[in-house]
Design a protein around this motif. Structure first.
Motif, PDB file in Angstrom:
ATOM      1  N   ASN A  41       0.827  -1.217   0.000  1.00  7.79           N
ATOM      2  CA  ASN A  41       0.000   0.000   0.000  1.00  7.79           C
ATOM      3  C   ASN A  41       0.861   1.266   0.000  1.00  7.79           C
ATOM      4  OD1 ASN A  41      -2.559   1.330   0.095  1.00  7.79           O
ATOM      5  ND2 ASN A  41      -2.316   1.653   2.307  1.00  7.79           N
ATOM      6  N   GLY A  42       1.886   1.266  -0.873  1.00  7.52           N
ATOM      7  CA  GLY A  42       2.752   2.440  -0.933  1.00  7.52           C
ATOM      8  C   GLY A  42       3.591   2.629   0.310  1.00  7.52           C
ATOM      9  N   ASN A  43       4.011   1.515   0.940  1.00  9.29           N
ATOM     10  CA  ASN A  43       4.831   1.559   2.166  1.00  9.29           C
ATOM     11  C   ASN A  43       4.120   2.293   3.299  1.00  9.29           C
ATOM     12  OD1 ASN A  43       7.018   0.282   0.759  1.00  9.29           O
ATOM     13  ND2 ASN A  43       7.533   2.283  -0.117  1.00  9.29           N
ATOM     14  N   SER A  44       2.798   2.099   3.379  1.00  8.57           N
ATOM     15  CA  SER A  44       2.019   2.871   4.357  1.00  8.57           C
ATOM     16  C   SER A  44       2.403   2.535   5.792  1.00  8.57           C
ATOM     17  CB  SER A  44       0.521   2.641   4.143  1.00  8.57           C
ATOM     18  OG  SER A  44       0.186   1.259   4.209  1.00  8.57           O
ATOM     19  N   ALA A  45       2.720   1.273   6.094  1.00  8.09           N
ATOM     20  CA  ALA A  45       3.095   0.919   7.465  1.00  8.09           C
ATOM     21  C   ALA A  45       4.444   1.515   7.831  1.00  8.09           C
ATOM     22  CB  ALA A  45       3.123  -0.602   7.625  1.00  8.09           C
ATOM     23  N   GLY A  46       5.408   1.378   6.933  1.00  6.02           N
ATOM     24  CA  GLY A  46       6.727   1.954   7.194  1.00  6.02           C
ATOM     25  C   GLY A  46       6.686   3.459   7.327  1.00  6.02           C
ATOM     26  N   ASN A  47       5.891   4.111   6.494  1.00  6.66           N
ATOM     27  CA  ASN A  47       5.787   5.569   6.582  1.00  6.66           C
ATOM     28  C   ASN A  47       5.122   6.007   7.877  1.00  6.66           C
ATOM     29  OD1 ASN A  47       7.025   6.635   4.189  1.00  6.66           O
ATOM     30  ND2 ASN A  47       5.340   5.749   2.999  1.00  6.66           N
ATOM     31  N   LEU A  48       4.142   5.220   8.363  1.00  8.67           N
ATOM     32  CA  LEU A  48       3.527   5.544   9.645  1.00  8.67           C
ATOM     33  C   LEU A  48       4.565   5.526  10.761  1.00  8.67           C
ATOM     34  CD1 LEU A  48       0.929   6.027  11.350  1.00  8.67           C
ATOM     35  CD2 LEU A  48       0.773   3.534  11.571  1.00  8.67           C
ATOM     36  N   ILE A  49       5.423   4.515  10.741  1.00 10.71           N
ATOM     37  CA  ILE A  49       6.486   4.437  11.747  1.00 10.71           C
ATOM     38  C   ILE A  49       7.435   5.628  11.612  1.00 10.71           C
ATOM     39  CG2 ILE A  49       8.464   3.068  12.523  1.00 10.71           C
ATOM     40  CD1 ILE A  49       6.889   0.573  11.519  1.00 10.71           C
ATOM     41  N   LYS A  50       7.874   5.895  10.402  1.00 10.26           N
ATOM     42  CA  LYS A  50       8.826   6.987  10.177  1.00 10.26           C
ATOM     43  C   LYS A  50       8.252   8.338  10.583  1.00 10.26           C
ATOM     44  CE  LYS A  50      11.962   8.727   6.597  1.00 10.26           C
ATOM     45  NZ  LYS A  50      12.408   8.548   5.181  1.00 10.26           N
ATOM     46  N   ASP A  51       6.967   8.539  10.363  1.00  2.91           N
ATOM     47  CA  ASP A  51       6.327   9.811  10.701  1.00  2.91           C
ATOM     48  C   ASP A  51       6.192  10.020  12.204  1.00  2.91           C
ATOM     49  OD1 ASP A  51       6.077  10.370   8.019  1.00  2.91           O
ATOM     50  OD2 ASP A  51       3.961   9.783   7.879  1.00  2.91           O
ATOM     51  N   ASN A  52       6.404   8.973  12.991  1.00  6.13           N
ATOM     52  CA  ASN A  52       6.293   9.082  14.446  1.00  6.13           C
ATOM     53  C   ASN A  52       7.648   8.942  15.127  1.00  6.13           C
ATOM     54  OD1 ASN A  52       3.244   8.998  15.592  1.00  6.13           O
ATOM     55  ND2 ASN A  52       3.350   7.987  13.589  1.00  6.13           N
ATOM     56  N   MET A  53       8.703   9.339  14.423  1.00  4.06           N
ATOM     57  CA  MET A  53      10.058   9.179  14.940  1.00  4.06           C
ATOM     58  C   MET A  53      10.739  10.492  15.258  1.00  4.06           C
ATOM     59  SD  MET A  53      11.671   5.847  13.039  1.00  4.06           S
ATOM     60  CE  MET A  53      13.279   6.275  13.703  1.00  4.06           C
ATOM     61  N   ALA A  54       9.965  11.489  15.733  1.00  2.00           N
ATOM     62  CA  ALA A  54      10.622  12.687  16.251  1.00  2.00           C
ATOM     63  C   ALA A  54      11.606  12.283  17.341  1.00  2.00           C
ATOM     64  CB  ALA A  54       9.577  13.665  16.792  1.00  2.00           C
ATOM     65  N   MET A  55      11.189  11.342  18.175  1.00  2.00           N
ATOM     66  CA  MET A  55      12.095  10.593  19.039  1.00  2.00           C
ATOM     67  C   MET A  55      12.113   9.176  18.489  1.00  2.00           C
ATOM     68  SD  MET A  55      11.634   9.551  23.057  1.00  2.00           S
ATOM     69  CE  MET A  55      12.627   8.200  23.731  1.00  2.00           C
ATOM     70  N   PRO A  56      13.272   8.653  18.093  1.00  2.00           N
ATOM     71  CA  PRO A  56      13.316   7.315  17.487  1.00  2.00           C
ATOM     72  C   PRO A  56      12.802   6.239  18.442  1.00  2.00           C
ATOM     73  CG  PRO A  56      15.372   8.484  17.100  1.00  2.00           C
ATOM     74  CD  PRO A  56      14.600   9.292  18.099  1.00  2.00           C
ATOM     75  N   PHE A  57      12.190   5.215  17.877  1.00  5.36           N
ATOM     76  CA  PHE A  57      11.800   4.066  18.677  1.00  5.36           C
ATOM     77  C   PHE A  57      13.052   3.308  19.107  1.00  5.36           C
ATOM     78  CE2 PHE A  57       8.060   4.828  16.000  1.00  5.36           C
ATOM     79  CZ  PHE A  57       7.080   4.909  16.983  1.00  5.36           C
ATOM     80  N   ASP A  58      13.040   2.859  20.348  1.00  8.34           N
ATOM     81  CA  ASP A  58      14.135   2.020  20.825  1.00  8.34           C
ATOM     82  C   ASP A  58      13.917   0.568  20.450  1.00  8.34           C
ATOM     83  OD1 ASP A  58      16.013   3.743  22.610  1.00  8.34           O
ATOM     84  OD2 ASP A  58      13.989   4.373  23.184  1.00  8.34           O
ATOM     85  N   VAL A  59      12.690   0.084  20.618  1.00  6.01           N
ATOM     86  CA  VAL A  59      12.351  -1.304  20.287  1.00  6.01           C
ATOM     87  C   VAL A  59      10.973  -1.338  19.638  1.00  6.01           C
ATOM     88  CG1 VAL A  59      13.798  -2.535  21.957  1.00  6.01           C
ATOM     89  CG2 VAL A  59      11.600  -1.592  22.699  1.00  6.01           C
TER      90      VAL A  59
END
Length: 353
Positions: free
Chosen positions: A143-161
């Protein structure tokens, strides 16, 4: 698993079928009582000649993924039991001596611990996300990398795990959006994946372990956890992270019930983590607040956050006090039938009240 076809929402109201002790009592029935209504297939019967022989000589050879845990060398009784457990009416239950389910053996609550409050403060950002793989990736091709983009858009502070369920290839999720430079990924058994921020953490050890098994009426197989023990590159703090996709039917806890499933999850922590580790358990539990799985975990851990999808089956548990949970967010679905959710916990010496 619920997506094809989707389970009815009222399945969320199912309750576990009894406590661990009650289930043990039911399993203690005599072999004679357990055999009432059974029949082991014989040559000349359709179940034996058609269904079992096809599974043995054709199905397992050409479609081994359909018969998890079995090989063509499996006994006729084991194959008949597998067909019966799948919910098919092609074969009756075979006559075998009643056995205590494997997931009830040793299912007792271990003693966990609180993380140390000393040392420099550190925030840990934790994500869990059921990716709806069969639909989002196999049918809609990402779906146009929709899941990956959702994660990337919420990385003002990167996810640790990060823990993913219904995940068949974590690189397919993270690589197209440029996140593989930051994250080390692992594909576990039973279609679960996890990732850690390799710029912030060092891997000590990781593994997988089975903890539950689906009910015969909604059977996909055994259910497990994948886990990893990490060390912070900044503070040296240790984090033990577990990712889980729970057994079906929803809220049942699987064949061994919710209490045993919760105990087995915590046993993995007690076995592989070390006293003082920050403990984090995430996943689509296939269980919400009405289940014995979640209710049992409440007695031993802190439910830092639960999403809203499917009545709240997506969960994040930890041994960090609720007062140190500093952020929680429902991120949206990114094309899945579940929302991704995250929480931030703070450990060490903090100024939090």
């Amino acid at each position: 698993d619920r997506g094809s076809p989707r389970c009815a929402l009222n399945a969320l109201q199912l309750r576990a079928t009894g406590t661990y002790q009650q289930q043990r009592q039911r399993q203690a029935k005599t072999d004679e009582e357990s055999e009432v209504g059974c029949h082991t297939a014989q040559k000349g019967e359709k179940c034996y000649d058609v269904d079992i022989m096809w599974a043995k000589n054709d199905g397992m050879i050409n479609h081994p993924e359909w018969y998890k845990g079995l090989t063509p060398d499996a006994s006729v009784v084991d194959i008949q039991q597998f067909i019966y457990n799948s919910g098919s009416t092609a074969c009756p239950r075979p006559c075998v001596a009643a056995k205590t389910p494997w997931c009830l053996e040793g299912a007792v609550a271990p003693r966990l611990w609180n993380p140390p409050s000393a040392g420099p403060a550190q925030n840990i950002k934790i994500l869990t996300y059921n990716l709806f793989w069969w639909n989002l990736f196999n049918i809609r091709h990402g779906n146009g990398n929709s899941a990956g983009n959702l994660i990337k858009d919420n990385m003002a502070m990167p996810f640790d795990v990060m823990g993913f369920q219904e995940c068949e290839d974590p690189e397919t999720v993270l690589k197209p959006v440029g996140l593989l430079d930051t994250y080390e990924v692992f594909l576990g058994e039973h279609a679960i994946c996890m990732a850690y921020n390799k710029k912030a953490w060092k891997l000590i050890v990781n593994g997988t372990e089975d903890v539950a098994e689906d009910m015969p009426t909604k059977y996909y197989g055994k259910r497990g956890v994948q886990w990893m023990r990490l060390q912070s590159l900044k503070t040296d703090k240790k984090l033990f992270f577990m990712n889980h996709h729970g057994p079906l039917s929803v809220n049942s806890g699987g064949q061994c019930g919710g209490e045993a499933t919760a105990f087995n999850l915590m046993q993995v922590m007690a076995k592989h983590a070390q006293v003082g580790d920050v403990l984090v358990l995430v996943g689509d539990f296939n269980a919400n607040a009405a289940s014995l799985t979640v209710q049992t975990l409440w007695n031993h851990m802190v439910q830092a956050f639960a999403g809203k999808s499917w009545g709240g089956v997506d969960n994040i548990f930890t041994n960090v006090p609720m007062t140190n949970v500093v952020e929680r967010k429902i991120m949206g679905d990114g094309g899945s039938d579940h929302d991704a959710i995250y929480t931030v916990v703070q450990v060490g010496e903090t100024s939090l009240l």
